[in-house]
Write a protein that holds these residues in place. Structure first.
Motif, PDB file in Angstrom:
ATOM      1  N   LEU A   1      64.067  26.145 -90.531  1.00  0.00           N
ATOM      2  CA  LEU A   1      64.398  26.703 -89.226  1.00  0.00           C
ATOM      3  C   LEU A   1      65.902  26.744 -89.011  1.00  0.00           C
ATOM      4  CD1 LEU A   1      63.879  27.659 -86.322  1.00  0.00           C
ATOM      5  CD2 LEU A   1      63.650  25.241 -85.677  1.00  0.00           C
ATOM      6  N   PHE A   2      66.593  25.644 -89.279  1.00  0.00           N
ATOM      7  CA  PHE A   2      68.031  25.592 -89.013  1.00  0.00           C
ATOM      8  C   PHE A   2      68.786  26.596 -89.884  1.00  0.00           C
ATOM      9  CE2 PHE A   2      67.131  20.862 -88.083  1.00  0.00           C
ATOM     10  CZ  PHE A   2      66.655  21.188 -86.824  1.00  0.00           C
ATOM     11  N   ALA A   3      68.349  26.768 -91.129  1.00  0.00           N
ATOM     12  CA  ALA A   3      68.982  27.757 -92.000  1.00  0.00           C
ATOM     13  C   ALA A   3      68.805  29.162 -91.442  1.00  0.00           C
ATOM     14  CB  ALA A   3      68.395  27.659 -93.408  1.00  0.00           C
ATOM     15  N   ARG A   4      67.611  29.475 -90.966  1.00  0.00           N
ATOM     16  CA  ARG A   4      67.372  30.805 -90.398  1.00  0.00           C
ATOM     17  C   ARG A   4      68.159  31.010 -89.093  1.00  0.00           C
ATOM     18  NH1 ARG A   4      62.302  30.982 -88.800  1.00  0.00           N
ATOM     19  NH2 ARG A   4      61.688  28.929 -89.566  1.00  0.00           N
ATOM     20  N   MET A   5      68.317  29.941 -88.315  1.00  0.00           N
ATOM     21  CA  MET A   5      69.128  30.057 -87.104  1.00  0.00           C
ATOM     22  C   MET A   5      70.576  30.373 -87.464  1.00  0.00           C
ATOM     23  SD  MET A   5      67.592  26.985 -84.686  1.00  0.00           S
ATOM     24  CE  MET A   5      68.627  27.388 -83.262  1.00  0.00           C
ATOM     25  N   ILE A   6      71.124  29.669 -88.455  1.00  0.00           N
ATOM     26  CA  ILE A   6      72.495  29.936 -88.904  1.00  0.00           C
ATOM     27  C   ILE A   6      72.595  31.354 -89.445  1.00  0.00           C
ATOM     28  CG2 ILE A   6      74.188  29.324 -90.677  1.00  0.00           C
ATOM     29  CD1 ILE A   6      73.251  26.391 -90.325  1.00  0.00           C
ATOM     30  N   HIS A   7      71.616  31.750 -90.255  1.00  0.00           N
ATOM     31  CA  HIS A   7      71.616  33.088 -90.859  1.00  0.00           C
ATOM     32  C   HIS A   7      71.537  34.178 -89.797  1.00  0.00           C
ATOM     33  CE1 HIS A   7      71.370  35.599 -94.376  1.00  0.00           C
ATOM     34  NE2 HIS A   7      70.198  36.116 -94.029  1.00  0.00           N
ATOM     35  N   ALA A   8      70.895  33.859 -88.663  1.00  0.00           N
ATOM     36  CA  ALA A   8      70.750  34.827 -87.574  1.00  0.00           C
ATOM     37  C   ALA A   8      71.956  34.823 -86.622  1.00  0.00           C
ATOM     38  CB  ALA A   8      69.472  34.547 -86.795  1.00  0.00           C
ATOM     39  N   GLY A   9      72.954  33.987 -86.920  1.00  0.00           N
ATOM     40  CA  GLY A   9      74.164  33.996 -86.112  1.00  0.00           C
ATOM     41  C   GLY A   9      74.260  32.926 -85.050  1.00  0.00           C
ATOM     42  N   ALA A  10      73.419  31.897 -85.106  1.00  0.00           N
ATOM     43  CA  ALA A  10      73.476  30.831 -84.103  1.00  0.00           C
ATOM     44  C   ALA A  10      74.819  30.114 -84.166  1.00  0.00           C
ATOM     45  CB  ALA A  10      72.343  29.834 -84.332  1.00  0.00           C
ATOM     46  N   ARG A  11      75.301  29.716 -82.998  1.00  0.00           N
ATOM     47  CA  ARG A  11      76.529  28.924 -82.887  1.00  0.00           C
ATOM     48  C   ARG A  11      76.119  27.454 -82.937  1.00  0.00           C
ATOM     49  NH1 ARG A  11      77.552  32.147 -77.497  1.00  0.00           N
ATOM     50  NH2 ARG A  11      75.306  31.773 -77.625  1.00  0.00           N
ATOM     51  N   VAL A  12      76.681  26.721 -83.884  1.00  0.00           N
ATOM     52  CA  VAL A  12      76.175  25.378 -84.174  1.00  0.00           C
ATOM     53  C   VAL A  12      77.301  24.351 -84.176  1.00  0.00           C
ATOM     54  CG1 VAL A  12      74.242  26.295 -85.509  1.00  0.00           C
ATOM     55  CG2 VAL A  12      76.384  25.718 -86.676  1.00  0.00           C
ATOM     56  N   GLY A  13      76.910  23.096 -83.987  1.00  0.00           N
ATOM     57  CA  GLY A  13      77.861  21.993 -84.035  1.00  0.00           C
ATOM     58  C   GLY A  13      77.124  20.671 -84.126  1.00  0.00           C
ATOM     59  N   ASN A  14      77.876  19.626 -84.398  1.00  0.00           N
ATOM     60  CA  ASN A  14      77.346  18.265 -84.431  1.00  0.00           C
ATOM     61  C   ASN A  14      78.305  17.334 -83.709  1.00  0.00           C
ATOM     62  OD1 ASN A  14      74.817  17.825 -85.931  1.00  0.00           O
ATOM     63  ND2 ASN A  14      75.901  18.657 -87.706  1.00  0.00           N
ATOM     64  N   VAL A  15      77.764  16.322 -83.065  1.00  0.00           N
ATOM     65  CA  VAL A  15      78.566  15.214 -82.558  1.00  0.00           C
ATOM     66  C   VAL A  15      78.611  14.178 -83.664  1.00  0.00           C
ATOM     67  CG1 VAL A  15      78.771  13.423 -80.799  1.00  0.00           C
ATOM     68  CG2 VAL A  15      77.827  15.670 -80.189  1.00  0.00           C
ATOM     69  N   ALA A  16      79.806  13.807 -84.097  1.00  0.00           N
ATOM     70  CA  ALA A  16      79.925  12.866 -85.212  1.00  0.00           C
ATOM     71  C   ALA A  16      79.395  11.482 -84.858  1.00  0.00           C
ATOM     72  CB  ALA A  16      81.376  12.770 -85.675  1.00  0.00           C
ATOM     73  N   ASP A  17      79.531  11.093 -83.590  1.00  0.00           N
ATOM     74  CA  ASP A  17      79.102   9.759 -83.176  1.00  0.00           C
ATOM     75  C   ASP A  17      77.599   9.590 -83.371  1.00  0.00           C
ATOM     76  OD1 ASP A  17      81.682   9.249 -82.396  1.00  0.00           O
ATOM     77  OD2 ASP A  17      81.324   9.746 -80.294  1.00  0.00           O
ATOM     78  N   PRO A  18      77.159   8.410 -83.789  1.00  0.00           N
ATOM     79  CA  PRO A  18      75.712   8.152 -83.899  1.00  0.00           C
ATOM     80  C   PRO A  18      75.107   7.969 -82.516  1.00  0.00           C
ATOM     81  CG  PRO A  18      76.958   6.174 -84.439  1.00  0.00           C
ATOM     82  CD  PRO A  18      77.970   7.254 -84.218  1.00  0.00           C
ATOM     83  N   LEU A  19      74.251   8.899 -82.126  1.00  0.00           N
ATOM     84  CA  LEU A  19      73.618   8.860 -80.807  1.00  0.00           C
ATOM     85  C   LEU A  19      72.112   8.628 -80.900  1.00  0.00           C
ATOM     86  CD1 LEU A  19      75.556  11.772 -79.053  1.00  0.00           C
ATOM     87  CD2 LEU A  19      76.046   9.313 -79.006  1.00  0.00           C
ATOM     88  N   VAL A  20      71.604   8.533 -82.115  1.00  0.00           N
ATOM     89  CA  VAL A  20      70.185   8.244 -82.349  1.00  0.00           C
ATOM     90  C   VAL A  20      70.096   7.169 -83.425  1.00  0.00           C
ATOM     91  CG1 VAL A  20      67.998   9.149 -83.259  1.00  0.00           C
ATOM     92  CG2 VAL A  20      69.360  10.533 -81.672  1.00  0.00           C
TER      93      VAL A  20
END
Length: 283
Positions: free
Chosen positions: A187-206
């Motif tokens: 799913l995430f690969a297809r979202m990126i391939h479809a042009g989704a704007r993505v990011g991560n928070v480096a801090d461990p939140l989970v």
């Protein structure tokens, strides 16, 4: 920037532990500095009495509305999440698993990034043993769009239990599709391939629970079948080049068949979540 309402999507099934589920729910709802506006619990098939009681308890006592949807027979995570997404009232949806723990500032830090224009935002994670104080490592993901897009050609740049996304972006990419044990990465690969704007928070939140057999499950013939299907799917849609396909088949294929102790070291050193899994001082 206007604060938007959001849903928490949490699937459960028969193998989930009732006490772990209660902690996952409480940490992701009542203990959050920014609470979800609703929780969608998708029960994927029949569960034992203890877990059923835990589900009934949170529905009755939750500080936010809870939708508890029961699927008569176990249909698998991808299909259960697809049903859950349809039940969510809001476009912004946060994911959570039934055996992990959200840290109190998780949504306070993630939601503004989605509200500012990103479609998919994950976070770093702590890995812990069954005792919450037994932290064995930390996953530090790549955070910038260009880093994530590049890394996604080799490994999943997001940890599924940490993500918050826009349901509209998930649907635009085709939604969850069953693919062995790789439905989240697909799913995430297809979202990126479809042009989704993505990011991560480096801090461990989970905090991600590492139980017995966690590394064994990353290897073996069934994992290899899922891996091969995923890499073929990537190549089919043009997400990877032919050279990247061959590299992934060789490198990730070997990883599935090496002995478990070596796989554990390789995972912690090179693979987990982006920049690698940093061992704690005790390791």
């Amino acid at each position: 920037m206007v604060a938007e309402s959001f849903s928490l999507l949490l699937p459960v099934y028969r193998a989930d532990d009732a006490a772990h589920f209660l902690k996952a729910f409480t940490s992701s709802v009542g203990e959050q500095s920014r609470r979800p506006d609703e929780v969608v619990l998708v029960q994927d098939g029949p569960v034992e009495a203890e877990l059923a009681d835990a589900l009934a308890s949170v529905v009755a006592s939750s500080p936010v509305p809870v939708v508890h949807h029961v699927i008569a027979e176990n249909i698998g995570l991808a299909r259960a999440l697809s049903i859950g997404l349809e039940l969510c009232s809001h476009d912004i949806v946060a994911r959570m698993d039934a055996d992990d723990i959200s840290l109190p500032s998780r949504f306070e830090l993630q939601l503004p990034l989605v509200e500012s224009g990103l479609d998919l935002v994950g976070t770093g994670m702590y890995e812990f043993l069954d005792e919450v104080g037994s932290i064995v490592g930390r996953r530090v993901p790549r955070t910038e769009q260009h880093e994530i897009v590049s890394y996604a050609r080799f490994h999943d740049p997001f940890s599924h239990p940490t993500v918050v996304y826009r349901r509209s972006a998930v649907k635009h990419a085709g939604g969850y599709e069953p693919l062995g044990l790789m439905e989240d990465y697909w799913l995430f690969a297809r979202m990126i391939h479809a042009g989704a704007r993505v990011g991560n928070v480096a801090d461990p939140l989970v905090m991600y629970r590492v139980g017995a057999g966690a590394y064994a499950r990353r290897g073996g013939r069934e994992q290899w079948k899922s891996e091969r299907a995923l890499q073929r799917a990537f190549r089919r849609i043009g997400f990877t080049t032919r050279r990247q396909y061959v590299r992934n088949i060789v490198v990730r294929g070997v990883y599935r068949f090496i002995p478990e102790p070596i796989r554990k070291v390789a995972y912690r050193t090179f693979i987990a979540g982006g920049r690698g899994l940093a061992p704690t001082e005790s390791q």
